[in-house]
Design a protein around this motif. Sequence first.
Motif, short mmCIF file in Angstrom:
data_model
loop_
_atom_site.label_atom_id
_atom_site.label_comp_id
_atom_site.label_asym_id
_atom_site.label_seq_id
_atom_site.Cartn_x
_atom_site.Cartn_y
_atom_site.Cartn_z
N ILE A 1 0.84 -1.20 0.00
CA ILE A 1 0.00 0.00 0.00
C ILE A 1 0.87 1.25 0.00
CG2 ILE A 1 -1.72 1.30 1.31
CD1 ILE A 1 -2.69 -1.39 2.44
N ALA A 2 1.91 1.24 0.84
CA ALA A 2 2.78 2.41 0.97
C ALA A 2 3.53 2.71 -0.32
CB ALA A 2 3.77 2.18 2.12
N SER A 3 3.87 1.68 -1.10
CA SER A 3 4.60 1.91 -2.35
C SER A 3 3.77 2.75 -3.32
CB SER A 3 4.98 0.58 -2.99
OG SER A 3 3.83 -0.16 -3.39
N SER A 4 2.47 2.48 -3.37
CA SER A 4 1.59 3.27 -4.24
C SER A 4 1.37 4.67 -3.68
CB SER A 4 0.25 2.55 -4.41
OG SER A 4 0.42 1.28 -5.00
N LEU A 5 1.17 4.75 -2.36
CA LEU A 5 0.92 6.05 -1.74
C LEU A 5 2.14 6.96 -1.85
CD1 LEU A 5 -1.00 5.03 1.52
CD2 LEU A 5 -1.93 6.02 -0.58
N ALA A 6 3.33 6.39 -1.81
CA ALA A 6 4.54 7.20 -1.92
C ALA A 6 4.61 7.92 -3.26
CB ALA A 6 5.78 6.33 -1.71
N VAL A 7 4.20 7.23 -4.32
CA VAL A 7 4.18 7.85 -5.65
C VAL A 7 3.18 9.01 -5.67
CG1 VAL A 7 3.73 7.47 -8.10
CG2 VAL A 7 4.87 5.69 -6.76
N VAL A 8 2.01 8.77 -5.08
CA VAL A 8 0.99 9.82 -5.01
C VAL A 8 1.52 11.03 -4.24
CG1 VAL A 8 -1.30 10.42 -4.13
CG2 VAL A 8 -0.91 8.18 -5.17
N GLY A 9 2.18 10.78 -3.11
CA GLY A 9 2.71 11.87 -2.30
C GLY A 9 3.75 12.68 -3.04
N ALA A 10 4.64 12.00 -3.77
CA ALA A 10 5.68 12.71 -4.52
C ALA A 10 5.07 13.59 -5.60
CB ALA A 10 6.65 11.70 -5.13
N VAL A 11 4.07 13.08 -6.31
CA VAL A 11 3.44 13.86 -7.39
C VAL A 11 2.70 15.06 -6.82
CG1 VAL A 11 1.71 13.81 -9.23
CG2 VAL A 11 3.28 11.88 -8.93
N ILE A 12 2.02 14.88 -5.69
CA ILE A 12 1.32 16.01 -5.07
C ILE A 12 2.32 17.09 -4.67
CG2 ILE A 12 0.03 16.73 -3.02
CD1 ILE A 12 -1.50 14.12 -3.17
N GLY A 13 3.46 16.67 -4.13
CA GLY A 13 4.49 17.64 -3.79
C GLY A 13 4.99 18.39 -5.01
N GLU A 14 5.11 17.70 -6.13
CA GLU A 14 5.57 18.35 -7.37
C GLU A 14 4.52 19.32 -7.90
OE1 GLU A 14 8.38 14.64 -8.92
OE2 GLU A 14 6.39 14.96 -9.77
N PHE A 15 3.25 18.98 -7.74
CA PHE A 15 2.19 19.90 -8.16
C PHE A 15 2.27 21.21 -7.40
CE2 PHE A 15 -0.71 16.30 -9.72
CZ PHE A 15 -0.48 16.62 -11.05
N THR A 16 2.61 21.12 -6.11
CA THR A 16 2.62 22.31 -5.26
C THR A 16 3.77 23.25 -5.60
OG1 THR A 16 1.67 20.97 -3.48
CG2 THR A 16 2.59 23.10 -2.87
N GLY A 17 4.93 22.67 -5.87
CA GLY A 17 6.07 23.52 -6.21
C GLY A 17 7.28 22.69 -6.56
N SER A 18 7.69 22.71 -7.82
CA SER A 18 8.87 21.98 -8.24
C SER A 18 9.32 22.48 -9.61
CB SER A 18 8.58 20.47 -8.32
OG SER A 18 7.67 20.20 -9.37
N THR A 19 10.53 22.12 -9.96
CA THR A 19 11.06 22.47 -11.28
C THR A 19 11.37 21.23 -12.10
OG1 THR A 19 13.30 22.56 -10.34
CG2 THR A 19 12.06 24.63 -10.43
N SER A 20 10.95 20.07 -11.60
CA SER A 20 11.20 18.82 -12.31
C SER A 20 10.20 17.77 -11.83
CB SER A 20 12.63 18.33 -12.06
OG SER A 20 12.86 18.13 -10.67
N GLY A 21 10.19 16.63 -12.51
CA GLY A 21 9.30 15.54 -12.12
C GLY A 21 8.01 15.53 -12.93
N ILE A 22 7.25 14.46 -12.76
CA ILE A 22 6.00 14.28 -13.51
C ILE A 22 4.99 15.36 -13.16
CG2 ILE A 22 3.94 12.83 -13.60
CD1 ILE A 22 5.99 11.91 -15.54
N GLY A 23 4.88 15.72 -11.89
CA GLY A 23 3.94 16.76 -11.50
C GLY A 23 4.24 18.08 -12.19
N HIS A 24 5.52 18.43 -12.25
CA HIS A 24 5.92 19.66 -12.95
C HIS A 24 5.61 19.57 -14.44
CE1 HIS A 24 8.29 23.14 -14.10
NE2 HIS A 24 8.97 22.38 -14.94
#
Length: 251
Positions: A185-208
Amino acid sequence: MFAPKFGIRVIIIPALTFFGLILLWEIVDAVFEVKKIIAPAPHEIALAFVTEWRALFKATGITMLESVLGFILGSLVAFMLAILFVYSSTLRIAIYPYAVALKSTPLIAIAPLLILWFGNGLLSKIVMAALVAFFPVLVNAVDGLTSVEKDALSLMRSLSASQWQIFWKIRFPHSLPFIFSSLKIASSLAVVGAVIGEFTGSTSGIGHLINTSSYYLDTDVMFAAILMISSGGIIFFGIVSLAEKRIVFWR
């Protein structure tokens, strides 16, 4: 416990379902003449993969790195805290409610604070991924470590076993099925958490990349990015599941 048997059917049936859905999507898109900006056809998304493959793979690699590191950090902290909870009921009573409160807090509310504290680089995304991976591992680890049969504990104590020996020979092996269930469960949630963080503010990654594509109305690139990170999450989940089968071999 139910253990799925991997065989040719496990590969063929999902593959046929996938291609069937792609074909249906293509037909619906052609019949109703859906605009590309709303929902691009599968062949248009495939073209985006070809033209933007460098950006897609780079962004996916960054997001998966954040996810894996956050997963490891959150899982380790959760397991260590679970051990402390087992041997100190006072500590469990004192800290556990705050862990529940943290889980109940919407991620989108925490993300701006993490960006403020840790910057818009990798660290804030790793911490975000760790936070969402933390709670399921903590809960299941505590359950696994504390649900040992009393007869087994009594037998070990009658043999003058130390707390350390009881932990490694009884509690830890007994907790492994619980822990691996939460790790999946945590493996999937970790991906979600990283993408949400990128949506909020980042200069790289899938969210960006998704944010940038939405700004320029490149919907096909957005779909391609979503498919890439979904594939990365599936592979991550599969690796954890494979590790479970190798380590918890008695299930």
